[in-house]
Design a protein around this motif. Structure first.
Motif, PDB file in Angstrom:
ATOM      1  N   THR A   1       0.683  -1.303  -0.119  1.00 31.92           N
ATOM      2  CA  THR A   1      -0.109   0.001  -0.053  1.00 31.92           C
ATOM      3  C   THR A   1       1.113   1.410   0.018  1.00 31.92           C
ATOM      4  OG1 THR A   1      -0.140  -0.087   2.415  1.00 31.92           O
ATOM      5  CG2 THR A   1      -2.005  -1.099   1.161  1.00 31.92           C
ATOM      6  N   GLY A   2       2.043   1.176   0.457  1.00 29.60           N
ATOM      7  CA  GLY A   2       3.066   2.191   0.139  1.00 29.60           C
ATOM      8  C   GLY A   2       3.676   2.898  -1.008  1.00 29.60           C
ATOM      9  N   ILE A   3       3.174   1.876  -2.243  1.00 30.74           N
ATOM     10  CA  ILE A   3       3.628   2.486  -3.286  1.00 30.74           C
ATOM     11  C   ILE A   3       2.586   2.798  -4.383  1.00 30.74           C
ATOM     12  CG2 ILE A   3       4.796   1.251  -5.447  1.00 30.74           C
ATOM     13  CD1 ILE A   3       6.528   1.036  -2.779  1.00 30.74           C
ATOM     14  N   ARG A   4       2.783   4.110  -4.732  1.00 34.79           N
ATOM     15  CA  ARG A   4       1.995   4.700  -5.644  1.00 34.79           C
ATOM     16  C   ARG A   4       2.109   4.175  -7.111  1.00 34.79           C
ATOM     17  NH1 ARG A   4       3.932   9.936  -3.723  1.00 34.79           N
ATOM     18  NH2 ARG A   4       2.438  10.749  -2.122  1.00 34.79           N
ATOM     19  N   GLU A   5       1.271   4.172  -7.942  1.00 36.84           N
ATOM     20  CA  GLU A   5       0.997   3.786  -9.442  1.00 36.84           C
ATOM     21  C   GLU A   5       2.213   4.183 -10.105  1.00 36.84           C
ATOM     22  OE1 GLU A   5      -1.531   7.230  -9.696  1.00 36.84           O
ATOM     23  OE2 GLU A   5      -0.906   5.579  -8.140  1.00 36.84           O
ATOM     24  N   ASN A   6       3.032   5.410  -9.746  1.00 36.91           N
ATOM     25  CA  ASN A   6       3.986   5.987 -10.643  1.00 36.91           C
ATOM     26  C   ASN A   6       5.450   5.377 -10.100  1.00 36.91           C
ATOM     27  OD1 ASN A   6       4.406   7.261  -8.101  1.00 36.91           O
ATOM     28  ND2 ASN A   6       4.871   9.459  -9.235  1.00 36.91           N
TER      29      ASN A   6
ATOM     30  N   GLY B   1      -9.044  -6.646  -2.244  1.00 35.30           N
ATOM     31  CA  GLY B   1      -9.785  -5.873  -1.128  1.00 35.30           C
ATOM     32  C   GLY B   1      -9.949  -4.454  -1.459  1.00 35.30           C
ATOM     33  N   GLN B   2      -9.445  -3.601  -0.324  1.00 37.17           N
ATOM     34  CA  GLN B   2      -9.758  -2.176  -0.401  1.00 37.17           C
ATOM     35  C   GLN B   2      -8.656  -1.607  -1.190  1.00 37.17           C
ATOM     36  OE1 GLN B   2      -8.428  -0.046   3.252  1.00 37.17           O
ATOM     37  NE2 GLN B   2      -9.664   1.539   2.397  1.00 37.17           N
ATOM     38  N   ALA B   3      -7.222  -2.364  -1.373  1.00 40.53           N
ATOM     39  CA  ALA B   3      -6.185  -1.786  -2.126  1.00 40.53           C
ATOM     40  C   ALA B   3      -6.892  -2.081  -3.993  1.00 40.53           C
ATOM     41  CB  ALA B   3      -4.895  -2.436  -1.965  1.00 40.53           C
TER      42      ALA B   3
ATOM     43  N   LYS C   1      -8.424   4.162  -9.668  1.00 38.34           N
ATOM     44  CA  LYS C   1      -7.109   5.046 -10.170  1.00 38.34           C
ATOM     45  C   LYS C   1      -7.189   4.831 -11.501  1.00 38.34           C
ATOM     46  CE  LYS C   1      -4.418   5.186  -6.114  1.00 38.34           C
ATOM     47  NZ  LYS C   1      -3.025   4.844  -5.479  1.00 38.34           N
ATOM     48  N   VAL C   2      -7.265   3.389 -12.150  1.00 38.47           N
ATOM     49  CA  VAL C   2      -7.357   3.393 -13.645  1.00 38.47           C
ATOM     50  C   VAL C   2      -8.523   4.153 -14.050  1.00 38.47           C
ATOM     51  CG1 VAL C   2      -7.542   1.710 -15.400  1.00 38.47           C
ATOM     52  CG2 VAL C   2      -6.074   1.192 -13.320  1.00 38.47           C
TER      53      VAL C   2
ATOM     54  N   ILE D   1      -7.810  10.837  -5.106  1.00 36.88           N
ATOM     55  CA  ILE D   1      -9.084  10.615  -4.422  1.00 36.88           C
ATOM     56  C   ILE D   1      -9.473   9.103  -4.132  1.00 36.88           C
ATOM     57  CG2 ILE D   1      -9.677  13.035  -5.205  1.00 36.88           C
ATOM     58  CD1 ILE D   1     -11.732  11.533  -7.081  1.00 36.88           C
ATOM     59  N   ALA D   2      -9.069   8.282  -4.788  1.00 41.00           N
ATOM     60  CA  ALA D   2      -9.318   6.878  -4.937  1.00 41.00           C
ATOM     61  C   ALA D   2      -8.948   6.228  -3.536  1.00 41.00           C
ATOM     62  CB  ALA D   2      -8.657   6.182  -6.009  1.00 41.00           C
TER      63      ALA D   2
END
Length: 404
Positions: free
Chosen positions: A19-24, A101-103, A110-111, A399-400
């Motif tokens: 969960t600590g990694i963003r999509e970028n 799940g939530q992630a 986000k997509v 916001i996701a």
């Protein structure tokens, strides 16, 4: 950790679904993570420059070395970008292990947000009236169409990529005239029908690239053996696509004559690899034997996918085997990290400069675009983790995280 210290691929013990990694590829504290694939950024930067060449480079029809190099960029750079779009979907939703799940719900959101923004920006740029067939709206639709498949593994995704490449071009050939598309390269993203069938990058024949990118992203790219197999697969696909087209056009009686009669003229013999042969008109099925980049045929998809996969595999390997090359390639990598900004900027520049005939500008115009964007991206990346539009996209998709 400096940018140069980022690994080419995350080790198996570091799941990208954390969960600590963003999509970028950055952590929530803004520092780079091992989830950032530098080779992918290099490939994306090359794809951006290829699009520049297709849009503001000299006309390939003039021939010579410059014409040949410009023709290599046509269609193949956008196919590479589409393949990397599939890669991005998997990075967002969990590369080695799909998020659940939530992630998982937040990643899907986000997509979707990203897709809606691309649809909006792409449509706005198209309505602006530049001579460029803007691809962003098409990409937005690709994201939405492949999203339900994000939990599939590499095998099923590769099978879907092959299946769609074999079936959808024939379906497009049948549907395009019924939908009012005189040519597969003539439409613009002015509606869902255009995005799916009649536009310049119809989803029916561009989804295989996205699915192939998703399949590649699922693989263990830290393995040199895997990267080698990917590269060999890419070469094989290119040979089958281009070689198969050359053989078909020369062995099937009347194929070249039929393509020539449809408007390609003396350039029909180059339809196995070059857009200088023209675009399919729907008047003869002989075009289904072509592999020119924008012919939207099975052979062209196989060939373009092969080129895209090979380029990606080489970029990943180069960043792994030759670490010092990262410093030399830093400007290209920087462009790759802010490809949306680079793409939109070059559309704006085309409008501001009043360039109304593409391709055709002199070589120095193309070089000016490349140098300007590379310089900006390099300077910007020294102070910021994201490009300007990537920052806006990040804020919008942020916001996701409020989804329970």
């Amino acid at each position: 950790m400096t940018y140069d210290a980022v690994l080419v691929a995350p080790p198996a013990r570091v799941p990208e679904s954390a969960t600590g990694i963003r999509e970028n590829g950055t952590r929530e504290n803004g520092r780079p993570s091992t989830g950032r694939l530098v080779g992918v950024d290099l490939a994306r930067g090359l794809a951006v420059f290829g699009m520049f060449a297709a849009h503001v480079g000299p006309d390939p029809g003039k021939g010579g070395v410059t014409g040949f190099l410009m023709e290599l960029a046509h269609g193949r750079s956008s196919a590479l970008f589409a393949l990397l779009a599939g890669f991005a979907v998997v990075l967002i939703t969990g590369r080695r292990t799909p998020k659940t799940g939530q992630a998982g719900r937040q990643a899907v959101a986000k997509v979707i947000i990203r897709a809606v923004l691309l649809l909006a920006v792409g449509s706005a740029l198209t309505m602006w009236g530049t001579p460029v067939d803007v691809i962003l709206a098409f990409y937005g639709l690709y994201f939405l169409l492949v999203l339900p498949l994000y939990r599939l593994g590499a095998g099923p995704l590769a099978a879907l990529a092959v299946g769609t490449a074999l079936v959808f071009p024939q379906l497009l050939y049948v549907l395009s005239p019924l939908a009012g598309g005189a040519s597969t390269a003539a439409g613009r993203p002015d509606g869902l029908l255009s995005l799916l069938v009649t536009g310049s990058y119809p989803a029916l024949t561009w989804l295989p690239f996205v699915l192939a990118g998703m399949a590649v992203a699922r693989l263990d790219l830290a393995s040199a053996a895997v990267r080698t197999r990917i590269a060999l697969t890419g070469v094989a696909l290119a040979v089958v696509g281009y070689g198969g087209s050359w053989l078909a056009l020369h062995l099937v009686p009347g194929a070249l004559d039929a393509i020539g009669a449809s408007g390609a003229g003396g350039a029909a013999s180059s339809a196995w690899w070059s857009d200088t042969a023209g675009y399919p008109t729907g008047t003869t099925p002989a075009w289904l034997l072509a592999a020119s980049p924008h012919s939207e045929t099975t052979l062209s998809i196989l060939a373009n996918t092969g080129v895209a996969i090979t380029v990606l595999a080489l970029c990943l390997s180069a960043m792994d085997v030759f670490p010092r090359l990262r410093r030399l390639a830093r400007p290209v990598i920087a462009v790759g990290t802010m490809s949306l900004t680079a793409y939109v900027s070059h559309i704006v520049a085309i409008r501001v400069l009043g360039i109304d005939e593409l391709p055709g500008p002199a070589l120095h115009v193309l070089l000016g675009f490349i140098v300007a964007v590379a310089a900006f991206a390099t300077l910007w990346s020294r102070s910021f983790q994201r490009g300007p539009l990537e920052w806006v996209m990040g804020k919008a998709t942020g916001i996701a995280r409020h989804i329970p």
